[in-house]
Design an enzyme around this catalytic site. Sequence first.
Site, PDB file in Angstrom:
ATOM      1  N   GLU A   1      63.086  29.109 127.407  1.00  0.00           N
ATOM      2  CA  GLU A   1      62.714  30.341 126.702  1.00  0.00           C
ATOM      3  C   GLU A   1      61.399  30.876 127.251  1.00  0.00           C
ATOM      4  O   GLU A   1      60.477  30.111 127.523  1.00  0.00           O
ATOM      5  CB  GLU A   1      62.451  30.068 125.211  1.00  0.00           C
ATOM      6  CG  GLU A   1      63.649  29.789 124.376  1.00  0.00           C
ATOM      7  CD  GLU A   1      63.243  29.610 122.907  1.00  0.00           C
ATOM      8  OE1 GLU A   1      62.191  30.140 122.493  1.00  0.00           O
ATOM      9  OE2 GLU A   1      63.971  28.913 122.193  1.00  0.00           O
TER      10      GLU A   1
ATOM     11  N   ARG B   1      62.566  28.646 108.476  1.00  0.00           N
ATOM     12  CA  ARG B   1      63.398  27.730 109.249  1.00  0.00           C
ATOM     13  C   ARG B   1      62.660  26.395 109.342  1.00  0.00           C
ATOM     14  O   ARG B   1      61.537  26.285 108.852  1.00  0.00           O
ATOM     15  CB  ARG B   1      63.689  28.302 110.640  1.00  0.00           C
ATOM     16  CG  ARG B   1      62.460  28.430 111.510  1.00  0.00           C
ATOM     17  CD  ARG B   1      62.815  28.929 112.905  1.00  0.00           C
ATOM     18  NE  ARG B   1      61.637  28.907 113.752  1.00  0.00           N
ATOM     19  CZ  ARG B   1      61.585  29.450 114.963  1.00  0.00           C
ATOM     20  NH1 ARG B   1      62.638  30.059 115.462  1.00  0.00           N
ATOM     21  NH2 ARG B   1      60.490  29.381 115.682  1.00  0.00           N
TER      22      ARG B   1
ATOM     23  N   HIS C   1      59.700  40.570 117.773  1.00  0.00           N
ATOM     24  CA  HIS C   1      59.530  39.724 118.960  1.00  0.00           C
ATOM     25  C   HIS C   1      60.364  40.331 120.083  1.00  0.00           C
ATOM     26  O   HIS C   1      61.525  40.672 119.889  1.00  0.00           O
ATOM     27  CB  HIS C   1      60.006  38.303 118.646  1.00  0.00           C
ATOM     28  CG  HIS C   1      59.660  37.327 119.721  1.00  0.00           C
ATOM     29  ND1 HIS C   1      60.330  37.280 120.919  1.00  0.00           N
ATOM     30  CD2 HIS C   1      58.703  36.381 119.777  1.00  0.00           C
ATOM     31  CE1 HIS C   1      59.794  36.336 121.667  1.00  0.00           C
ATOM     32  NE2 HIS C   1      58.801  35.777 121.002  1.00  0.00           N
TER      33      HIS C   1
ATOM     34  N   ASN D   1      66.163  22.718 118.058  1.00  0.00           N
ATOM     35  CA  ASN D   1      65.300  23.713 118.678  1.00  0.00           C
ATOM     36  C   ASN D   1      63.854  23.317 118.445  1.00  0.00           C
ATOM     37  O   ASN D   1      63.432  23.171 117.291  1.00  0.00           O
ATOM     38  CB  ASN D   1      65.550  25.095 118.035  1.00  0.00           C
ATOM     39  CG  ASN D   1      64.853  26.210 118.783  1.00  0.00           C
ATOM     40  OD1 ASN D   1      65.180  26.476 119.927  1.00  0.00           O
ATOM     41  ND2 ASN D   1      63.890  26.834 118.136  1.00  0.00           N
ATOM     42  N   GLU D   2      63.149  23.100 119.530  1.00  0.00           N
ATOM     43  CA  GLU D   2      61.708  22.822 119.435  1.00  0.00           C
ATOM     44  C   GLU D   2      61.369  21.807 118.353  1.00  0.00           C
ATOM     45  O   GLU D   2      60.687  22.127 117.380  1.00  0.00           O
ATOM     46  CB  GLU D   2      60.934  24.117 119.217  1.00  0.00           C
ATOM     47  CG  GLU D   2      61.050  25.060 120.385  1.00  0.00           C
ATOM     48  CD  GLU D   2      60.258  26.336 120.202  1.00  0.00           C
ATOM     49  OE1 GLU D   2      59.865  26.645 119.068  1.00  0.00           O
ATOM     50  OE2 GLU D   2      60.034  27.017 121.203  1.00  0.00           O
TER      51      GLU D   2
HETATM   52  C1  GLA Z   1      60.409  29.717 119.898  1.00  0.00           C
HETATM   53  C2  GLA Z   1      61.767  29.538 119.261  1.00  0.00           C
HETATM   54  C3  GLA Z   1      62.558  30.794 119.197  1.00  0.00           C
HETATM   55  C4  GLA Z   1      61.683  31.965 118.815  1.00  0.00           C
HETATM   56  C5  GLA Z   1      60.554  32.052 119.799  1.00  0.00           C
HETATM   57  C6  GLA Z   1      59.657  33.221 119.542  1.00  0.00           C
HETATM   58  O1  GLA Z   1      60.370  29.512 121.232  1.00  0.00           O
HETATM   59  O2  GLA Z   1      62.548  28.546 119.881  1.00  0.00           O
HETATM   60  O3  GLA Z   1      63.578  30.607 118.238  1.00  0.00           O
HETATM   61  O4  GLA Z   1      61.180  31.773 117.538  1.00  0.00           O
HETATM   62  O5  GLA Z   1      59.770  30.896 119.664  1.00  0.00           O
HETATM   63  O6  GLA Z   1      58.531  33.174 120.400  1.00  0.00           O
END
Ligand code: GLA
Length: 661
Positions: free
Chosen positions: A307, A115, A358, A153-154
């Site tokens: 998260e 990703r 996870h 995302n991040e």
């Molecule tokens: C990040 C991502 C999630 C996932 C988590 C796993 O926070 O945003 O998509 O990969 O890590 O810890």
Amino acid sequence: MTARSVTNRLGGLAFGGDYNPEQWDEPVWKEDDELMRRARVNLATLGVFSWALLEPEEGRYDFTWLDAHIERLHANGVAVDLATPTASPPPWFTLAHPEALAVRADGTRLVHGSRDTYCLASPAYRSAARRIASGLAERYGDHPALALWHVHNEYGTLCWCDHAAAAFRVWLRARHGSLDALNEAWGTAFWSQRYTSWEQVLPPRATQYHKNPAQTVDFHRFWGDEIIAAYCEQRDAIRQHSDRPVTTNLMLPYDLRLNVWAFARELDIVSSDQYPDANGLDGAAHVAFYADRSRSLAGGRPWLLMEQGTSTVYDGDQVIGKEPGDVLRHSLGHIARGSEGALFFQWRQSRAGAETWHSAMLPHAGPDSRIFREVTQTGEAVAALAELAGSTVTAQVAVLDDPDAMWALEADGLPSPRLDYHAPLAGAHRALWDAGVTADFAHPEHDLSRYRLVIAPSLFLLSDKGAQNLRRYVEGGGTLLVQHAAGYVDERVHARLGGYPAAPLREALGIRVDEYRPLRKEQRITLSDGSHGTVWSESLHTEGAETVASYTHGMLTDSPALTRHRIGTGQGWYLSTHLDDADYGALVGRLLKEAGVEPELAGLPAGVEAVTRHAADGRRWHVLINHTEDTVPLPDPGHDLLTGTTAHELPPGACAVLRGH
Ligand code: GLA
């Protein structure tokens, strides 16, 4: 648009997490509905990684499957935090736009199959991202289920490709104005690096030996701004069609790439992700560290934990499993420090794919599991805390945090490879956490006047403005602790001349450092007060300051190591080595006393975390978390929202949320 608009829609604090129903089929969705009700889930983040489904081929969008899930969640009383899927472009995108794939510093071009494989500066990527954000907003912008937008995302993927090089040059022209100014700022007179045309200027790609430090810092600054610009493009496209708040989930532990203060100003609600790197007390301190940073980035306003994990989390080359009870303790740890809820990655644990192992809210084992029972218990607890929505946390102490200073310590050719940005930052916060004191983080150029104590653990780079601000703070009555190797370089990463740190700060501290003496790896020194130091030492002279402790080794014997200077109505302390944890804790304890800062709640033993949330109308709540193995009597019993009864004591590992009076 604030966090309040989300909690109003939810009728309380948020509980839930990333929901990826595209991994499953109908019977499972039915079970999800029932189990989400059981766990009191009220917010689900949809679509984070759904680009391939939403746009199966370039320009052809298919929202029907998403319609169905949004309607189903809505009917089930679950609001939606709708993501734009731009953190994971589908394979068709990368085949159509191979030049948009990220390139590493060593020239390796990455391929799809994971990703986050794109260059954020690539025009094809940027317009595809804008288009899909706009399409989603047009379709769902005013849907009654929609509570929040979750862009990307991040953010944090960097790239060294030719698109990045072109955008970097545009950024450099805007910052420096001319090539002459760039040459001066980067010190290109050394090693024959003088640039005579803009085309010669490159990102700091793989080089034979040390890269130019100013080039490295500018590259980080460029990416910090480029990431914000990419976010703002999507946010603005969404705002054309929607009045709901927009955020992106910051990954603060890896914020090496983010200009966090500037980024946070663009978010309607600051949200962040947190995965501890340890168990027990260290894990709880890690929660507090990132929660306090999130609140500080939000300017003290409510923020949202987007998260966390329920158990196993990857941390570099190891996997950490949380302990029983941590789901509740960590969720309340965030809520205590201003989060408007507790969300997780992800609702249902994947049965295939890269994150199969996870942890999730609903593990592979299903609802008959310890983890799901703890999730349900935590959902009940969060539901009982609805009245906390909108309340805030105040701190009397600040720890200074500046991405420029962090990037300066990322560069090559430092005076010691052992100078580190994050460890002293976390160490300062930890000493305050151990003392039961809630801390904010602040930028060195912020107004610091409301803090009684300010700690500057890692300011190797300090701007002129920052140095002046710190002097003003001390003169105005503040207590300041500055730690080793501070203010050695200015904002251009040029060394300060005439002695360190930067002149106005030298005056505030009443000292002048004339030589740095990095310590070898195995070297541990003793100071005259019996404390121990590692990493660093300095030859410093007092210019008005008093010596509190001095060195006892080598050429530094009898010269000052720890100093205190009274100036104006405040005092400036300088610590010129890295103290062992216990010694550092004792120093911070002394400074708290000098500055008149008390723990949030008196009478609690070490290991019992206590933070107070205040409402604008004067109501307040004390969130208590017992990290010890003993039952702890409460000095001031009160009504516990979690049990609905009066709490007189806290059993080992237990939490309480007491209405204050
Ligand atoms: C990040 C991502 C999630 C996932 C988590 C796993 O926070 O945003 O998509 O990969 O890590 O810890």
